[in-house]
Design an enzyme around this catalytic site. Structure first.
Site, PDB file in Angstrom:
ATOM      1  N   ALA A  32       0.759  -1.300   0.166  1.00 13.17           N
ATOM      2  CA  ALA A  32       0.025   0.174   0.005  1.00 13.17           C
ATOM      3  C   ALA A  32       0.865   1.176  -0.002  1.00 13.17           C
ATOM      4  O   ALA A  32       0.362   2.381   0.173  1.00 13.17           O
ATOM      5  CB  ALA A  32      -0.755  -0.112   1.313  1.00 13.17           C
ATOM      6  N   ASN A  33       2.119   1.206  -0.240  1.00 16.52           N
ATOM      7  CA  ASN A  33       3.061   2.287  -0.112  1.00 16.52           C
ATOM      8  C   ASN A  33       2.856   2.958  -1.443  1.00 16.52           C
ATOM      9  O   ASN A  33       3.288   4.367  -1.346  1.00 16.52           O
ATOM     10  CB  ASN A  33       4.320   1.886   0.366  1.00 16.52           C
ATOM     11  CG  ASN A  33       5.088   0.975  -0.602  1.00 16.52           C
ATOM     12  OD1 ASN A  33       5.068  -0.049  -0.160  1.00 16.52           O
ATOM     13  ND2 ASN A  33       5.604   1.542  -1.624  1.00 16.52           N
ATOM     14  N   SER A 162      -4.328 -10.475 -12.783  1.00 13.59           N
ATOM     15  CA  SER A 162      -3.921  -9.546 -13.972  1.00 13.59           C
ATOM     16  C   SER A 162      -4.259 -10.580 -15.084  1.00 13.59           C
ATOM     17  O   SER A 162      -4.576 -11.680 -15.074  1.00 13.59           O
ATOM     18  CB  SER A 162      -2.304  -9.567 -14.110  1.00 13.59           C
ATOM     19  OG  SER A 162      -2.132  -8.892 -15.264  1.00 13.59           O
ATOM     20  N   TYR A 191       5.390 -14.419 -13.801  1.00 15.95           N
ATOM     21  CA  TYR A 191       4.436 -13.585 -13.190  1.00 15.95           C
ATOM     22  C   TYR A 191       3.242 -14.068 -13.761  1.00 15.95           C
ATOM     23  O   TYR A 191       2.282 -13.943 -12.994  1.00 15.95           O
ATOM     24  CB  TYR A 191       4.799 -12.178 -13.854  1.00 15.95           C
ATOM     25  CG  TYR A 191       3.908 -11.137 -13.729  1.00 15.95           C
ATOM     26  CD1 TYR A 191       3.810 -10.584 -12.389  1.00 15.95           C
ATOM     27  CD2 TYR A 191       2.860 -10.555 -14.560  1.00 15.95           C
ATOM     28  CE1 TYR A 191       2.769  -9.529 -11.922  1.00 15.95           C
ATOM     29  CE2 TYR A 191       1.984  -9.764 -14.100  1.00 15.95           C
ATOM     30  CZ  TYR A 191       2.146  -9.002 -12.898  1.00 15.95           C
ATOM     31  OH  TYR A 191       1.199  -8.146 -12.516  1.00 15.95           O
TER      32      TYR A 191
END
Length: 309
Positions: A32-33, A162, A191
């Site tokens: 969340a940064n 995704s 990924y």
């Protein structure tokens, strides 16, 4: 399975949450940064939720807290240390949240944090890093927090997947945790496998815990949303920068996550896959209940037998 038709690929998280009052709800957002994670956390806090920011980098986490408080002075936000590649960090995070008297339940968990690199990277425990962070770390975190999550009256878990989940066509269990270094595109293959795991995990969560009130789903935030992905590779950073001119902002990328996390009708989203604030059809593999169960058992057995990520 439907969602409000007023929202689309251009909608922002704030637009989705306009008019909603999330006071009394506790939400946790991993990664969340910055990027999508930051906008997800900020928008939930702006709507009144108590938001826990799970961040690996304490400096960036504190900066994110300061930005949210500056934009929304009444926001209830806090920071917890969370490195999804480190089982000790995950265990400490779970222990800290599970034993606090002021957190009796966790209404929303958004598994947003991710990792992608064109390089072949391993965690300190020897696990391919992309799958470790995107899947195994979130699996360990979610399992550890399940008791707290299930205490909420209408708990939600959102797995940020995704469209990359469509490649590979099949999940390769033999080459999942320590993906073999074969060529330069191996990072993208890893990924794709990790994002497929996210979609499958949402499906299995719904199957296992839907009867206990849990609603779980997977989302695609948008193609190449501006984010911290590719930070290990200058080539990936260049490609993402060029592509960002044609793609979503993080504020738009967060919209589908917050919509699924706060939509009033749980039946609209239970076990589904969503893109651009609309229901979408996942790959055949991502919708395969047998594969989802196998992945859950595989992940559970691995963690129980090795206790490492």
């Amino acid at each position: 399975m439907t969602l409000p038709s007023t929202f689309n690929r251009n909608s922002t998280a704030d637009q989705v949450l306009e008019g909603k009052n999330l006071s009394g709800k506790i939400a946790m957002v991993t990664g969340a940064n910055g990027g999508i994670g930051y906008e997800t956390a900020r928008s939930l806090a702006a709507a009144g939720a108590h938001v826990i920011l799970g961040c690996r980098n304490p400096r960036l986490g504190e900066e994110a807290l300061a930005k949210i408080r500056l934009a929304h002075p009444n926001a209830q936000v806090e920071l917890v240390s969370l490195d999804l590649a480190d089982p000790a960090s995950i265990a400490a995070c779970v222990e800290s949240l599970s034993t606090r008297n002021d957190i009796s339940q966790l209404d929303i968990l958004i598994c947003n944090a991710g990792s992608m690199s064109t390089k072949y990277l391993l965690t300190d425990q020897g696990i391919e890093r992309t799958v470790a962070v995107c899947h195994l770390g979130h699996f360990m975190l979610t399992k550890g927090l399940l008791d707290t999550i299930l205490k909420a009256p209408a708990p939600r878990i959102v797995m940020v997947s995704s469209e990359s989940h469509r490649y590979p066509l099949r999940l390769n269990f033999d080459n999942l945790l320590v993906a073999k270094k074969q060529n330069r595109i191996n990072g993208f293959n890893a990924y794709g496998q990790a994002k497929l795991c996210n979609a499958l995990m949402a499906l299995e969560l719904q199957q296992r815990y839907g009867s206990q009130g849990l609603t779980a789903c997977a989302v695609h935030p948008g193609a190449l949303v501006t984010t911290g992905f590719g930070r290990e590779s200058w080539l990936t950073q260049v490609l993402f920068t060029l592509a960002s001119l044609l793609t979503k902002t993080p504020h738009q990328g967060a919209a589908t996550s917050v919509l699924c996390a706060t939509n009033d009708n749980a039946d609209d989203i239970a076990g589904g896959y969503f893109s651009h604030c609309r229901a979408a059809k996942p790959s055949a593999e991502a919708g395969n209940a047998a594969v989802a169960k196998k992945l859950w058992d595989f992940s559970e057995d691995y963690l129980q037998n090795t206790a490492k990520i």
